[in-house]
Design an enzyme around this catalytic site. Structure first.
Site, short mmCIF file in Angstrom:
data_model
loop_
_atom_site.label_atom_id
_atom_site.label_comp_id
_atom_site.label_asym_id
_atom_site.label_seq_id
_atom_site.Cartn_x
_atom_site.Cartn_y
_atom_site.Cartn_z
CG HIS A 155 37.28 30.87 -37.76
ND1 HIS A 155 36.58 29.90 -38.56
CD2 HIS A 155 36.43 31.64 -37.18
CE1 HIS A 155 35.40 29.97 -38.17
NE2 HIS A 155 35.13 31.26 -37.37
CG ASP A 360 45.84 25.88 -41.17
OD1 ASP A 360 45.09 26.64 -40.84
OD2 ASP A 360 46.02 25.30 -42.45
#
Ligand code: GDG
Length: 459
Positions: A155, A360
């Protein structure tokens, strides 16, 4: 055609309570249809570690949990996972806290989990491992003889070679990764970094077809940008916007919103400085704009998180002290979890969203904000070029979060953007989110994992 059972494994077991995040919703259907199981940590820690997986009642699919000891939570979770891997995955080697015993505990937890899992997986089950807490799990399962298809979805971003080299055990990590049939990453840029890092550190051979060969293992690597349940979130936002308590949004005061776990990767101090720089340049906006920053606590007790909390709170206080008057405070900073429904309503009420992480994997807040907008009068997304979401969301106002002046100018552009341009950007962003939602994401990953296995090199 028979569909194999899906076994999902993640650090935390999803709770049975609705509403869940998009990931759980997307996988719930496949788990329920194939009679599959989700395996994860219960969240409990005690004096003794569990020796077998325990069924958990409730929820739309079968769940099996394990417990950790306090020492395991410290070494595996707070230690190697969150104080070594997380900073490295986000290009912050300076924040690593390398403790070799933590690495030993991390490996031991993964070994114990593999030992418990092997008892519940059948030969043709497919195993989908989630995230950086469980990087050695496939390695351990193979050591126990598991020949199943095993996929990993990471992720987070994937580290560049010079970052990965700062891990105390980079070569070992490469070996763990090579035990998967499929490694799914968030972006094409991550796929390039994966190929470069493994080639540089572990002498892997990266072919043209997404196959990376390391020693005697071949692994397929591809980008699967995660997303949200776009339609569901859009509907939720419409309903919740109507029921926002009066006074939350004032007609003469534009709402700018930020929603991020209080993590050093999210760029909160830089964002606050940019907002202050905007206020300095645009006195006409004083009292007519306010930034609502929602930052629930996360990973408390890990040193770098205590530091970012102190810095963020001090900065919010200082900026409010500098600009506020008795009727207006420019920043409302909330260090608490806010209900998901309320968030959806607030996104729709906000004229601008600031999604400005320094790094991110994807960033789902960017996608939720766009899904929540009124297509007739949408708000504007200001998005960091370093969020994985930037690869898909080209119609956001993209910024370099380190460039305070540039972000300040983008805040102003967003606030004064003409309706036609806002609608044009929103329409294109929404098209992308509808075409590639979280259901598309899970289907794409599972199709690739169920597809032909990479042929293994002979020597
Ligand atoms: C990791 C990767 C990747 C936040 N505060 C509250 C709240 N949230 C929700 C948001 C959003 C989710 O949490 C956060 O997701 P992000 O994607 O923004 O970031 P991470 O938590 O860092 O997630 C990231 C993601 O995994 C998925 O692969 O995109 O890059 O770092 O859904 O809305 N939800 C509620 N209250 C809050 O106060 N209810």
């Amino acid at each position: 055609m028979k569909t194999e059972r899906l076994i999902c494994v993640s650090n935390r077991l999803p709770t049975g309570d609705a509403p869940s995040g998009g990931l759980v919703v997307a996988l719930a259907d496949v788990l329920a249809e194939t009679g599959g199981t989700w395996v994860g940590w219960s969240g409990a820690s005690a004096g003794t570690a569990s020796a077998a997986l325990a069924p958990v009642e409730g929820g739309p699919f079968r769940r099996l949990a394990f417990d950790l000891t306090d020492a395991e939570v410290a070494g595996y979770y707070a230690g190697y996972a969150n104080a070594v891997l997380w900073p490295i995955l986000h290009a912050r080697a300076d924040l690593m806290d390398i403790v070799h015993e933590d690495l030993a505990v991390y490996k031991a937890v993964n070994r114990r989990l593999a030992g418990m899992l092997i008892d519940v997986i059948a030969p043709d089950d497919i195993v989908w491992v989630h995230d950086f807490h469980l990087l050695p799990l496939a390695w351990e399962l193979r050591a126990l003889g598991a020949a199943n298809r095993i996929g990993l979805f990471l992720h987070t971003p994937f580290p560049a070679p010079q970052d990965m080299a700062a891990l105390p055990n980079a070569g070992e990590v490469a070996g763990w990764l090579s035990q998967h049939d499929l490694v799914g990453l968030q972006t094409e840029a991550d796929v390039r970094k994966f190929r470069a890092s493994l080639s540089a550190l572990a002498e892997a051979r990266a072919g043209e077809d997404g196959i990376v060969e390391l020693g005697r293992r071949a692994t397929r690597v591809a980008a699967f940008p995660i997303s949200i349940d776009t339609r569901e979130f859009a509907e939720l936002a419409v309903a919740e916007h109507r029921s926002l308590p009066p006074g939350i949004v004032k007609p003469d005061r534009a709402l700018v919103i930020g929603v991020d776990r209080l993590d050093y990767t999210k760029g909160l101090p830089q964002r606050f400085r940019a907002f202050a720089a905007f206020l300095e340049r645009h006195e006409d906006w004083h009292r007519h704009v306010s930034l609502l920053q929602i930052s629930p606590p996360t990973r408390e007790g890990v040193a770098a998180y205590d530091a970012i909390r102190d810095e963020t709170e001090a900065l919010a206080g200082r900026i409010n002290g500098q600009f506020a008057d008795i009727t207006w405070a420019p920043i409302r900073y909330i260090h608490r979890h806010v209900a998901r429904e309320r968030l959806a309503g607030l996104y729709r009420a906000a004229r601008v969203a600031l999604v400005t992480p320094l790094m991110d994997g994807m960033n789902l807040v960017a996608k939720e904000y766009v899904a929540a907008q009124d297509p007739a009068d949408p708000g504007v997304l200001v998005l960091s070029q370093f969020a994985g979401a930037a690869e898909q969301m080209q119609d956001a106002l993209q910024v370099n979060p380190h460039d305070i002046e540039q972000v300040a100018a983008a805040i102003h552009s967003a606030l004064v953007m003409p309706p036609r341009e806002r609608r044009r950007r929103q329409e294109r962003l929404m098209e992308g989110l509808l075409a590639q939602d979280v259901h598309w994401w899970s289907a794409a990953f599972l199709t690739a994992l169920r597809g032909p296995r990479p042929s293994q090199p002979s020597a």
